[in-house]
Every structure is written in C-alpha cells, then in structure tokens.
Design a protein around this motif. Structure first.
Motif, mmCIF file in Angstrom:
data_model
loop_
_atom_site.group_PDB
_atom_site.id
_atom_site.type_symbol
_atom_site.label_atom_id
_atom_site.label_comp_id
_atom_site.label_asym_id
_atom_site.label_seq_id
_atom_site.Cartn_x
_atom_site.Cartn_y
_atom_site.Cartn_z
ATOM 1 N N ARG A 1 -9.416 9.469 14.332
ATOM 2 C CA ARG A 1 -8.044 9.258 14.797
ATOM 3 C C ARG A 1 -7.511 7.867 14.472
ATOM 4 N N ALA A 2 -8.404 6.924 14.236
ATOM 5 C CA ALA A 2 -7.988 5.540 13.969
ATOM 6 C C ALA A 2 -7.106 5.499 12.726
ATOM 7 N N ARG A 3 -6.144 4.606 12.735
ATOM 8 C CA ARG A 3 -5.230 4.492 11.602
ATOM 9 C C ARG A 3 -5.476 3.193 10.847
ATOM 10 N N ARG A 4 -5.296 3.270 9.548
ATOM 11 C CA ARG A 4 -5.440 2.097 8.686
ATOM 12 C C ARG A 4 -4.226 2.022 7.780
ATOM 13 N N THR A 5 -3.662 0.827 7.686
ATOM 14 C CA THR A 5 -2.489 0.629 6.839
ATOM 15 C C THR A 5 -2.903 -0.097 5.567
ATOM 16 N N TRP A 6 -2.391 0.417 4.451
ATOM 17 C CA TRP A 6 -2.717 -0.101 3.129
ATOM 18 C C TRP A 6 -1.459 -0.712 2.510
ATOM 19 N N GLN A 7 -1.622 -1.867 1.887
ATOM 20 C CA GLN A 7 -0.521 -2.507 1.173
ATOM 21 C C GLN A 7 -0.447 -1.907 -0.222
ATOM 22 N N LEU A 8 0.748 -1.491 -0.612
ATOM 23 C CA LEU A 8 0.937 -0.971 -1.962
ATOM 24 C C LEU A 8 1.096 -2.135 -2.938
ATOM 25 N N PRO A 9 0.693 -1.948 -4.194
ATOM 26 C CA PRO A 9 0.817 -3.021 -5.177
ATOM 27 C C PRO A 9 2.274 -3.447 -5.361
ATOM 28 N N GLY A 10 2.473 -4.696 -5.727
ATOM 29 C CA GLY A 10 3.813 -5.186 -6.018
ATOM 30 C C GLY A 10 4.685 -5.364 -4.788
ATOM 31 N N GLU A 11 4.064 -5.388 -3.601
ATOM 32 C CA GLU A 11 4.816 -5.568 -2.349
ATOM 33 C C GLU A 11 5.896 -4.496 -2.144
ATOM 34 N N ILE A 12 5.661 -3.303 -2.713
ATOM 35 C CA ILE A 12 6.685 -2.256 -2.576
ATOM 36 C C ILE A 12 6.645 -1.561 -1.225
ATOM 37 N N GLY A 13 5.586 -1.772 -0.461
ATOM 38 C CA GLY A 13 5.515 -1.179 0.869
ATOM 39 C C GLY A 13 4.094 -0.931 1.308
ATOM 40 N N THR A 14 3.966 -0.027 2.260
ATOM 41 C CA THR A 14 2.664 0.303 2.826
ATOM 42 C C THR A 14 2.558 1.806 3.026
ATOM 43 N N PHE A 15 1.347 2.260 3.199
ATOM 44 C CA PHE A 15 1.131 3.620 3.679
ATOM 45 C C PHE A 15 -0.028 3.587 4.660
ATOM 46 N N GLY B 1 -8.742 10.397 6.670
ATOM 47 C CA GLY B 1 -8.181 10.407 5.325
ATOM 48 C C GLY B 1 -6.853 11.121 5.190
ATOM 49 N N GLU B 2 -6.181 11.404 6.287
ATOM 50 C CA GLU B 2 -4.884 12.066 6.220
ATOM 51 C C GLU B 2 -3.780 11.020 6.082
ATOM 52 N N LEU B 3 -2.868 11.243 5.166
ATOM 53 C CA LEU B 3 -1.718 10.363 4.992
ATOM 54 C C LEU B 3 -0.730 10.651 6.111
ATOM 55 N N VAL B 4 -0.379 9.623 6.909
ATOM 56 C CA VAL B 4 0.498 9.846 8.059
ATOM 57 C C VAL B 4 1.808 9.070 7.973
ATOM 58 N N ASP B 5 1.908 8.082 7.078
ATOM 59 C CA ASP B 5 3.144 7.309 6.995
ATOM 60 C C ASP B 5 3.228 6.593 5.659
ATOM 61 N N VAL B 6 4.444 6.520 5.129
ATOM 62 C CA VAL B 6 4.739 5.718 3.942
ATOM 63 C C VAL B 6 5.985 4.916 4.264
ATOM 64 N N SER B 7 5.919 3.625 4.034
ATOM 65 C CA SER B 7 7.055 2.746 4.284
ATOM 66 C C SER B 7 7.308 1.927 3.027
ATOM 67 N N LEU B 8 8.506 2.041 2.482
ATOM 68 C CA LEU B 8 8.835 1.329 1.248
ATOM 69 C C LEU B 8 9.849 0.232 1.523
ATOM 70 N N ASN B 9 9.701 -0.869 0.822
ATOM 71 C CA ASN B 9 10.611 -1.995 0.911
ATOM 72 C C ASN B 9 11.760 -1.731 -0.060
ATOM 73 N N ILE C 1 -2.671 4.599 -3.858
ATOM 74 C CA ILE C 1 -3.394 5.751 -3.308
ATOM 75 C C ILE C 1 -4.807 5.818 -3.888
ATOM 76 N N GLN C 2 -4.938 5.563 -5.185
ATOM 77 C CA GLN C 2 -6.268 5.588 -5.805
ATOM 78 C C GLN C 2 -7.165 4.487 -5.226
ATOM 79 N N ARG C 3 -6.595 3.306 -4.958
ATOM 80 C CA ARG C 3 -7.377 2.227 -4.360
ATOM 81 C C ARG C 3 -7.866 2.641 -2.967
ATOM 82 N N GLY D 1 -10.397 5.346 2.217
ATOM 83 C CA GLY D 1 -9.306 5.554 3.170
ATOM 84 C C GLY D 1 -8.655 6.914 3.090
ATOM 85 N N ILE D 2 -8.881 7.635 2.015
ATOM 86 C CA ILE D 2 -8.258 8.957 1.863
ATOM 87 C C ILE D 2 -9.334 9.944 1.457
ATOM 88 N N ALA D 3 -9.383 11.047 2.151
ATOM 89 C CA ALA D 3 -10.384 12.073 1.840
ATOM 90 C C ALA D 3 -9.864 13.014 0.784
#
Length: 88
Positions: A30-44, A50-58, A78-80, A86-88
């Motif tokens: 149930r724990a959540r982990r936030t990942w920084q997307l390359p180029g400071e475009i946002g997070t997920f 390993g379930e994707l629960v949120d995407v936030s874009l700048n 996502i590949q990182r 972090g993703i199953a």
C-alpha cells in the motif's frame, strides 16, 4: 514442560511471526513512492505493489517539449522506475 507443550508454543510463535510478515507485506504493497520524471517535467506515483496511481506534469515545462520528446521522457521515467523495482 513436556514435548507437546514445547511444540504448541513453537507453533504459536511461528503463527505470530507469519501474521507479522503478512501485515508488513500488505503495508509495503500500500505504501506509495513518488518518482521524478526526467527533465523536471513532473512526477508519477506508484504503490509498493507497482500500480501507477498518479501522474503530475509541470505544464510550464511540458509545453516546451514536442509530443515525441515528451513521450520519450515519460517512457524513460517509467523504465527507470521499473528497473528500480517501483513498477511491477
């Protein structure tokens, strides 16, 4: 204490440890982990399962990317996360 009592107490101890391990596993899933997307475009955010629960874009950064470039950045993030577990 006789042999049966020893076995009974050992079984109770094992049951308690198994229950704690199951609880820890459920909490980790149930724990959540936030990942920084390359180029400071946002997070997920993903769950421990390993379930994707949120995407936030700048928006101010995203608009400077072409669709093809943005999709490559998203895929790289996502590949990182997959590589880091972090993703199953």
């Amino acid at each position: 204490m006789n042999h049966e009592d020893d076995l009974y107490h050992l079984a109770k101890e094992i049951d308690a440890k198994v229950a704690r391990a199951k609880d820890a596993s459920r909490a980790a899933a149930r724990a959540r982990r936030t990942w920084q997307l390359p180029g400071e475009i946002g997070t997920f955010t993903t769950t421990g399962a390993g379930e994707l629960v949120d995407v936030s874009l700048n928006a101010s950064v995203v608009k400077s990317y072409s669709a093809a470039s943005l999709s490559r950045k998203l895929l790289a993030g996502i590949q990182r996360a997959e590589r880091d577990g972090g993703i199953a």
